[in-house]
Design a protein around this motif. Sequence first.
Motif, PDB file in Angstrom:
ATOM      1  N   LYS A 159      16.436  38.238 -23.174  1.00 24.38           N
ATOM      2  CA  LYS A 159      16.615  36.834 -23.538  1.00 24.38           C
ATOM      3  C   LYS A 159      17.331  36.772 -24.879  1.00 24.38           C
ATOM      4  O   LYS A 159      18.118  35.877 -25.141  1.00 24.38           O
ATOM      5  CB  LYS A 159      15.249  36.162 -23.635  1.00 24.38           C
ATOM      6  CG  LYS A 159      15.305  34.690 -23.978  1.00 24.38           C
ATOM      7  CD  LYS A 159      13.936  34.049 -23.846  1.00 24.38           C
ATOM      8  CE  LYS A 159      13.408  33.685 -25.211  1.00 24.38           C
ATOM      9  NZ  LYS A 159      12.049  33.124 -25.143  1.00 24.38           N
TER      10      LYS A 159
ATOM     11  N   ARG B  22      19.469  38.939 -25.902  1.00 25.01           N
ATOM     12  CA  ARG B  22      20.835  39.352 -25.581  1.00 25.01           C
ATOM     13  C   ARG B  22      21.399  40.527 -26.366  1.00 25.01           C
ATOM     14  O   ARG B  22      22.027  41.391 -25.795  1.00 25.01           O
ATOM     15  CB  ARG B  22      21.804  38.153 -25.653  1.00 25.01           C
ATOM     16  CG  ARG B  22      21.334  36.985 -24.795  1.00 25.01           C
ATOM     17  CD  ARG B  22      22.217  35.783 -24.950  1.00 25.01           C
ATOM     18  NE  ARG B  22      22.127  35.282 -26.306  1.00 25.01           N
ATOM     19  CZ  ARG B  22      22.901  34.327 -26.803  1.00 25.01           C
ATOM     20  NH1 ARG B  22      23.851  33.798 -26.058  1.00 25.01           N
ATOM     21  NH2 ARG B  22      22.753  33.916 -28.031  1.00 25.01           N
TER      22      ARG B  22
ATOM     23  N   GLY C 161      12.115  40.917 -14.620  1.00 25.18           N
ATOM     24  CA  GLY C 161      12.414  39.655 -15.308  1.00 25.18           C
ATOM     25  C   GLY C 161      12.914  39.813 -16.726  1.00 25.18           C
ATOM     26  O   GLY C 161      12.730  38.933 -17.553  1.00 25.18           O
ATOM     27  N   PHE C 162      13.605  40.945 -17.013  1.00 22.30           N
ATOM     28  CA  PHE C 162      14.007  41.237 -18.387  1.00 22.30           C
ATOM     29  C   PHE C 162      14.920  40.168 -18.979  1.00 22.30           C
ATOM     30  O   PHE C 162      14.909  39.940 -20.175  1.00 22.30           O
ATOM     31  CB  PHE C 162      14.691  42.611 -18.457  1.00 22.30           C
ATOM     32  CG  PHE C 162      15.849  42.752 -17.509  1.00 22.30           C
ATOM     33  CD1 PHE C 162      17.092  42.283 -17.868  1.00 22.30           C
ATOM     34  CD2 PHE C 162      15.681  43.332 -16.252  1.00 22.30           C
ATOM     35  CE1 PHE C 162      18.162  42.387 -16.990  1.00 22.30           C
ATOM     36  CE2 PHE C 162      16.747  43.442 -15.374  1.00 22.30           C
ATOM     37  CZ  PHE C 162      17.990  42.963 -15.745  1.00 22.30           C
ATOM     38  N   ASN C 163      15.709  39.483 -18.131  1.00 20.01           N
ATOM     39  CA  ASN C 163      16.634  38.477 -18.671  1.00 20.01           C
ATOM     40  C   ASN C 163      15.903  37.248 -19.215  1.00 20.01           C
ATOM     41  O   ASN C 163      16.493  36.436 -19.914  1.00 20.01           O
ATOM     42  CB  ASN C 163      17.640  38.052 -17.603  1.00 20.01           C
ATOM     43  CG  ASN C 163      19.029  38.599 -17.889  1.00 20.01           C
ATOM     44  OD1 ASN C 163      19.258  39.204 -18.933  1.00 20.01           O
ATOM     45  ND2 ASN C 163      19.951  38.376 -16.969  1.00 20.01           N
ATOM     46  N   GLY C 164      14.625  37.105 -18.877  1.00 13.85           N
ATOM     47  CA  GLY C 164      13.865  35.967 -19.383  1.00 13.85           C
ATOM     48  C   GLY C 164      12.856  36.360 -20.445  1.00 13.85           C
ATOM     49  O   GLY C 164      12.128  35.524 -20.948  1.00 13.85           O
ATOM     50  N   LEU C 165      12.809  37.654 -20.766  1.00 15.86           N
ATOM     51  CA  LEU C 165      11.834  38.123 -21.758  1.00 15.86           C
ATOM     52  C   LEU C 165      12.481  38.242 -23.129  1.00 15.86           C
ATOM     53  O   LEU C 165      13.629  38.642 -23.251  1.00 15.86           O
ATOM     54  CB  LEU C 165      11.292  39.506 -21.361  1.00 15.86           C
ATOM     55  CG  LEU C 165      10.449  39.601 -20.100  1.00 15.86           C
ATOM     56  CD1 LEU C 165      10.129  41.055 -19.801  1.00 15.86           C
ATOM     57  CD2 LEU C 165       9.168  38.814 -20.268  1.00 15.86           C
TER      58      LEU C 165
ATOM     59  N   GLU D  60       8.411  40.290 -26.480  1.00 16.33           N
ATOM     60  CA  GLU D  60       7.599  40.529 -25.285  1.00 16.33           C
ATOM     61  C   GLU D  60       7.831  41.938 -24.738  1.00 16.33           C
ATOM     62  O   GLU D  60       6.896  42.610 -24.281  1.00 16.33           O
ATOM     63  CB  GLU D  60       7.929  39.494 -24.209  1.00 16.33           C
ATOM     64  CG  GLU D  60       7.420  38.107 -24.539  1.00 16.33           C
ATOM     65  CD  GLU D  60       7.971  37.062 -23.586  1.00 16.33           C
ATOM     66  OE1 GLU D  60       7.254  36.659 -22.669  1.00 16.33           O
ATOM     67  OE2 GLU D  60       9.141  36.664 -23.752  1.00 16.33           O
TER      68      GLU D  60
ATOM     69  N   ASN E 275      26.470  36.086 -24.181  1.00 14.00           N
ATOM     70  CA  ASN E 275      26.279  35.446 -22.870  1.00 14.00           C
ATOM     71  C   ASN E 275      26.768  36.337 -21.742  1.00 14.00           C
ATOM     72  O   ASN E 275      26.143  36.432 -20.693  1.00 14.00           O
ATOM     73  CB  ASN E 275      27.023  34.104 -22.814  1.00 14.00           C
ATOM     74  CG  ASN E 275      26.200  33.000 -23.448  1.00 14.00           C
ATOM     75  OD1 ASN E 275      24.986  33.124 -23.572  1.00 14.00           O
ATOM     76  ND2 ASN E 275      26.866  31.948 -23.857  1.00 14.00           N
TER      77      ASN E 275
ATOM     78  N   GLN F  88      24.301  38.972 -20.858  1.00 11.51           N
ATOM     79  CA  GLN F  88      23.211  38.475 -20.001  1.00 11.51           C
ATOM     80  C   GLN F  88      23.685  38.348 -18.551  1.00 11.51           C
ATOM     81  O   GLN F  88      22.966  38.695 -17.618  1.00 11.51           O
ATOM     82  CB  GLN F  88      22.739  37.119 -20.513  1.00 11.51           C
ATOM     83  CG  GLN F  88      21.252  37.065 -20.676  1.00 11.51           C
ATOM     84  CD  GLN F  88      20.781  35.756 -21.280  1.00 11.51           C
ATOM     85  OE1 GLN F  88      21.539  34.788 -21.368  1.00 11.51           O
ATOM     86  NE2 GLN F  88      19.535  35.720 -21.676  1.00 11.51           N
ATOM     87  N   ALA F  89      24.920  37.880 -18.391  1.00 10.48           N
ATOM     88  CA  ALA F  89      25.465  37.732 -17.044  1.00 10.48           C
ATOM     89  C   ALA F  89      25.668  39.098 -16.393  1.00 10.48           C
ATOM     90  O   ALA F  89      25.412  39.283 -15.207  1.00 10.48           O
ATOM     91  CB  ALA F  89      26.783  36.962 -17.099  1.00 10.48           C
TER      92      ALA F  89
ATOM     93  N   GLU G 203      10.990  35.891 -10.628  1.00 13.18           N
ATOM     94  CA  GLU G 203      11.051  36.107 -12.076  1.00 13.18           C
ATOM     95  C   GLU G 203      11.440  34.772 -12.683  1.00 13.18           C
ATOM     96  O   GLU G 203      12.602  34.495 -12.908  1.00 13.18           O
ATOM     97  CB  GLU G 203      12.095  37.180 -12.391  1.00 13.18           C
ATOM     98  CG  GLU G 203      11.773  38.504 -11.725  1.00 13.18           C
ATOM     99  CD  GLU G 203      12.971  39.447 -11.678  1.00 13.18           C
ATOM    100  OE1 GLU G 203      14.078  39.064 -12.085  1.00 13.18           O
ATOM    101  OE2 GLU G 203      12.775  40.579 -11.232  1.00 13.18           O
TER     102      GLU G 203
ATOM    103  N   LEU H 109      11.651  32.834 -15.391  1.00 11.01           N
ATOM    104  CA  LEU H 109      12.579  32.460 -16.457  1.00 11.01           C
ATOM    105  C   LEU H 109      13.841  33.317 -16.466  1.00 11.01           C
ATOM    106  O   LEU H 109      14.733  33.103 -17.269  1.00 11.01           O
ATOM    107  CB  LEU H 109      11.885  32.552 -17.820  1.00 11.01           C
ATOM    108  CG  LEU H 109      10.704  31.585 -18.003  1.00 11.01           C
ATOM    109  CD1 LEU H 109      10.063  31.775 -19.356  1.00 11.01           C
ATOM    110  CD2 LEU H 109      11.166  30.148 -17.830  1.00 11.01           C
TER     111      LEU H 109
END
Lengths: 435, 289
Positions: free
Chosen positions: A201, A203, A257-261, A265, A408, A411-412, B143, B145
Amino acid sequence: MKAKKAIALLFGAVVAVLLLAGCSGSNDEKTSSSGSDSGDTKTVKFMHLWPEGSSKLHHQIVSDIISDFEEENQDIKIEPEVLSNEQYKDKLKVLSASNELPDVGMTWAAGFLEPYVNGNKFAALDDVIEKDLFVSGTVESYAIDNKTYGLPLELNIATVFYNKEIFNENGLEVPETYEEMQNVIQTLSDNGVAPIALGNKDRWTGSLWYMYFADRIGGSDVLTNAINRTGSFEDPSLVKAAEEVQGLVDMNAFVKGFNGLSDQEAKSMFMNKQAAMYLIATWDLPNYTTNEDVPQEFRDSVGYFNFPTVEGKGDMNSFVGGPGVGLFVSEDSEVKEEAKAFAAYFAKQWGEKSVTEAGVIPATKVDAGALDLPELYVDVLSDLNSASNITLFADVQLSPDVAQVHLNAIQALFGGEVTPEGFAKEHEDALTKEE
Amino acid sequence: MMSNKWIITLYLLPAFLLIAVLIFIPLILSGYYGLMNWDGIGIMQFIGFENYIQALQDMKFWSSALHSFLLAAFSTLSLIVYLAVALILASKIKGTNLLRKIYLIPMLLSSVAIAQLWIKVYNPTNGMLNSILMAIGIENPPEWLADPSIVLFAIFIPIIWQYAGFYILIYYAALKNIPDTVIEAAKIDGATPLQIALKIKLPLIMNVFKVTIVLAVVGSLKYFDLIYVMTGGGPNGASEVMASYMYKLAFSSNDFGYGSAIGFLLLIITLIVTVIIRKVTATKEEIEY
């Protein structure tokens, strides 16, 4: 009726007086603050970003250095102001827009520095920098057009921290090549252990992985060249680096879910033994050595290794990293000489105190043998001494505008929303537009 | 009576000055900065309407605007749910007082605390939600988020939860304002509770309902805090809204000129939408008891 009118008038008068008082109050303040400069003692305003609450050790060292300096220079008074990191960045922008920068403050290198230097806000510090004092490469990252605008304080390199216990349980060895690392990841993931903690998250954390692949596949200067436009992001080795990132994602190397962590975290997953590896810079060392809040048992189980070679290519002594914060002196300062003297004094003292007292690695050279340090520090310091190259974090190297595009795109890329070629093209477009 | 005007002016002056300095002047200034090429630090350079033209062609701006409007639609729909809850609370059931307090709790928490709470709920491996889903046998729960296709809706839920107490309170107060005599008359005429709710209570609080629509839509269009803390607009812009995009441009990309232009467009969009809603919902009827 008359009484009513009188009362109304009275209230009106009170309002008027209050208004006037409000205005004149601020005038008083202005005269008094400028008055203090004209006296015998000069006041140097200093802004830093280590509040007592969240960075107690750092805060203590700063206070010590200030009182030592005031002791040695009776006619100079230091007036510190403390803000936390994000607030600090925002306030610095607002202050500089209204020409009210503190006399001495903290800045980051390269891309962060550039707009301030172009706007003539920071003073050149070449006359007070003792270059021999600093690890080579650190001072340079604060230089623009052969003038240096920052005194480096911190230095960090990114390495892969790993949990020795988990490695032992799964019969794994520290990988020296990327093929070995892939085996490690495969084994861990077959055994139901999350291989790598990553909080993308934020980045820049993902950017570290991409940068290391770029360094190992294309050599230590391919990314730097792409950024300074002597090279290109469409260089085959940089496209290959982006492919390798997606390869890692495809083999489920990273936590779910690493892109939202957030990085925080991800760190806590690593520290709760929920993931075996974690790529982060050495500012995290206290967590694995001296920090009493972390259980001793965990601290003992952490080791680190340098990012492995990829397909036999790359130099394991080449690092991604760079200086953290440094000191600037305001160009418009009324006490510029005093401010410069304080900044130079601070950088030197910081170098001597920060390793032993706060457990961070300073930008000044450290004699590891003379100090009593935890083993992990000694190893990192000796690695630093044998470093063949340190590539500055990409989001710091790039100008703020392009840095956002890069982050960005990272992340993509990790999320599989863009191809490696598209990833390269986004960078090229942004950099071309800037020229 | 001439002097009265002076006094009135004098009384209004402090409030007017405050509003002017804190709201109107910054508004005009941000429109003005939008005409500049300015990194927030160096010299401003006048470039005319270039920033505004660029914004109108900026796909990222339009996708963030779309997300803002989705949020607005979502919050407006959720008003119906709030209203239903308020109707139930206002009818004399047991435990109304306790329930009312429970619904108010999210409103008492700061946005950042709510964001941290929901980040924990949504954590893909350790979070409450996925733990429950895995316990009932779903092997690969989403997942929340990190997945661009659901992240926006995953954030909408806490936002709706956050404001539930506020709107329920407004509706509850309005419903309590209806005189008992009206309800009793309806009962005597043999109306069922549902009929009373839909045909008596609802029309009587219609004005309040319309105000809340404006509040919800405007609040959604300029919404910032939970999104900024929970995802920062990511992954890769999948949860970006207009306000977070504006903040990013100004403070992260150091493009204050463009950021100001986006901020000004946000203001204009919000104004237009407000005017449209007021027009559509306008009525001349006044309720007298």
